[in-house]
Every structure is written in structure tokens, then in C-alpha cells.
Design a protein around this motif. Structure first.
Motif, PDB file in Angstrom:
ATOM      1  N   ILE A   3       0.862  -1.172   0.000  1.00 58.81           N
ATOM      2  CA  ILE A   3       0.000   0.000   0.000  1.00 58.81           C
ATOM      3  C   ILE A   3       0.903   1.227   0.000  1.00 58.81           C
ATOM      4  N   ASP A   4       0.736   2.089  -0.997  1.00 58.71           N
ATOM      5  CA  ASP A   4       1.532   3.306  -1.093  1.00 58.71           C
ATOM      6  C   ASP A   4       0.631   4.511  -0.893  1.00 58.71           C
ATOM      7  N   HIS A   5       1.080   5.449  -0.082  1.00 60.66           N
ATOM      8  CA  HIS A   5       0.331   6.680   0.147  1.00 60.66           C
ATOM      9  C   HIS A   5       0.674   7.670  -0.960  1.00 60.66           C
ATOM     10  N   VAL A   6      -0.339   8.150  -1.683  1.00 64.68           N
ATOM     11  CA  VAL A   6      -0.127   9.101  -2.766  1.00 64.68           C
ATOM     12  C   VAL A   6       0.509  10.367  -2.190  1.00 64.68           C
ATOM     13  N   VAL A   7      -0.124  10.944  -1.168  1.00 64.93           N
ATOM     14  CA  VAL A   7       0.495  12.029  -0.401  1.00 64.93           C
ATOM     15  C   VAL A   7       1.076  11.342   0.830  1.00 64.93           C
ATOM     16  N   VAL A  20      -4.459   6.127  -0.972  1.00 72.25           N
ATOM     17  CA  VAL A  20      -3.593   4.950  -1.073  1.00 72.25           C
ATOM     18  C   VAL A  20      -3.832   4.215  -2.387  1.00 72.25           C
ATOM     19  N   VAL A  21      -2.756   3.676  -2.939  1.00 68.94           N
ATOM     20  CA  VAL A  21      -2.812   2.870  -4.158  1.00 68.94           C
ATOM     21  C   VAL A  21      -1.910   1.660  -3.965  1.00 68.94           C
ATOM     22  N   CYS A  22      -2.140   0.623  -4.754  1.00 63.75           N
ATOM     23  CA  CYS A  22      -1.259  -0.546  -4.722  1.00 63.75           C
ATOM     24  C   CYS A  22       0.001  -0.241  -5.513  1.00 63.75           C
ATOM     25  N   CYS A  24       4.206  -2.034  -6.226  1.00 59.57           N
ATOM     26  CA  CYS A  24       5.158  -3.095  -5.894  1.00 59.57           C
ATOM     27  C   CYS A  24       6.107  -2.553  -4.819  1.00 59.57           C
ATOM     28  N   HIS A  25       6.712  -3.451  -4.087  1.00 63.19           N
ATOM     29  CA  HIS A  25       7.588  -3.060  -2.982  1.00 63.19           C
ATOM     30  C   HIS A  25       8.718  -2.148  -3.459  1.00 63.19           C
ATOM     31  N   GLU A  26       9.321  -2.491  -4.597  1.00 66.76           N
ATOM     32  CA  GLU A  26      10.441  -1.704  -5.118  1.00 66.76           C
ATOM     33  C   GLU A  26      10.018  -0.265  -5.440  1.00 66.76           C
ATOM     34  N   CYS A  27       8.879  -0.112  -6.101  1.00 66.15           N
ATOM     35  CA  CYS A  27       8.388   1.236  -6.428  1.00 66.15           C
ATOM     36  C   CYS A  27       8.027   2.014  -5.173  1.00 66.15           C
ATOM     37  N   ASN A  28       7.397   1.348  -4.217  1.00 62.43           N
ATOM     38  CA  ASN A  28       7.015   1.998  -2.963  1.00 62.43           C
ATOM     39  C   ASN A  28       8.261   2.515  -2.248  1.00 62.43           C
ATOM     40  N   GLN A  29       9.306   1.712  -2.175  1.00 65.04           N
ATOM     41  CA  GLN A  29      10.540   2.125  -1.522  1.00 65.04           C
ATOM     42  C   GLN A  29      11.228   3.238  -2.307  1.00 65.04           C
ATOM     43  N   ASP A  30      11.215   3.146  -3.633  1.00 60.72           N
ATOM     44  CA  ASP A  30      11.855   4.153  -4.476  1.00 60.72           C
ATOM     45  C   ASP A  30      11.166   5.505  -4.337  1.00 60.72           C
ATOM     46  N   TYR A  57      -9.018   8.981  -9.550  1.00 57.59           N
ATOM     47  CA  TYR A  57      -9.278   8.123  -8.389  1.00 57.59           C
ATOM     48  C   TYR A  57      -9.071   8.865  -7.070  1.00 57.59           C
ATOM     49  N   ILE A  58      -8.012   9.672  -6.990  1.00 60.72           N
ATOM     50  CA  ILE A  58      -7.692  10.319  -5.708  1.00 60.72           C
ATOM     51  C   ILE A  58      -8.421  11.637  -5.511  1.00 60.72           C
ATOM     52  N   LYS A  59      -9.163  12.095  -6.523  1.00 56.81           N
ATOM     53  CA  LYS A  59      -9.902  13.352  -6.389  1.00 56.81           C
ATOM     54  C   LYS A  59     -10.944  13.210  -5.280  1.00 56.81           C
ATOM     55  N   PRO A  60     -11.011  14.183  -4.376  1.00 57.91           N
ATOM     56  CA  PRO A  60     -11.994  14.102  -3.287  1.00 57.91           C
ATOM     57  C   PRO A  60     -13.420  14.043  -3.813  1.00 57.91           C
ATOM     58  N   GLU A  61     -14.252  13.310  -3.116  1.00 58.58           N
ATOM     59  CA  GLU A  61     -15.657  13.217  -3.498  1.00 58.58           C
ATOM     60  C   GLU A  61     -16.384  14.495  -3.095  1.00 58.58           C
ATOM     61  N   ALA A  62     -17.457  14.785  -3.805  1.00 61.16           N
ATOM     62  CA  ALA A  62     -18.255  15.966  -3.491  1.00 61.16           C
ATOM     63  C   ALA A  62     -18.879  15.810  -2.104  1.00 61.16           C
TER      64      ALA A  62
END
Length: 77
Positions: A3-7, A20-22, A24-30, A57-62
């Protein structure tokens, strides 16, 4: 997958599903504490189509009008 936090939480991001988005471990760490836009735009697998989907997807809902349903009083006799 991780799980990666966008912000990133270190930069005020929340644990809510829109932040949050899915990944891979390598991308999350990078990515680490780097803002998503900055990190993703520099990747060789960057795709404008996927980028737009992520932004949507990450845009806040109304906001929802919580009062439109009336009072929560129990009117049972």
C-alpha cells in the motif's frame, strides 16, 4: 504488492482510501517521501492515461448533504 500513500503520511497524507494505491515493494521504496507526480513523471513506465486515472481516483468526493434525510428522531408510537 504494498500500500503506497499518494500524499506521504510524513507530508500530511491520510490513511483514507482515496490516498492509497497498490504498488510493488520496489516502487514503494523508491518513491519514499517524494510527491507522486514528481516520482511518477520520471519513471520509464509513465503513461498519461494511467496518470489521469490515478488523478481521477484520488480526487476528493463531493460533499454530501447529511441533512437531506431529515432528523434521526425515533417517531415510533
Amino acid at each position: 504488492l504494498t500500500i503506497d500513500h499518494v500524499v506521504p503520511r510524513a507530508k500530511g497524507g491520510s490513511d483514507f482510501s482515496k490516498n492509497v494505491v497498490c504498488a510493488c515493494h520496489e516502487c514503494n521504496q523508491d518513491k519514499g517521501h517524494t510527491p507522486m507526480e514528481e516520482w511518477y513523471l520520471s519513471q520509464e513506465f509513465f503513461s498519461m492515461e494511467r496518470y489521469e486515472k490515478i488523478k481521477e481516483y484520488i480526487k476528493p468526493e463531493a460533499p454530501t448533504n447529511l441533512y437531506r434525510y431529515g432528523s434521526r428522531r425515533n417517531n415510533a408510537s
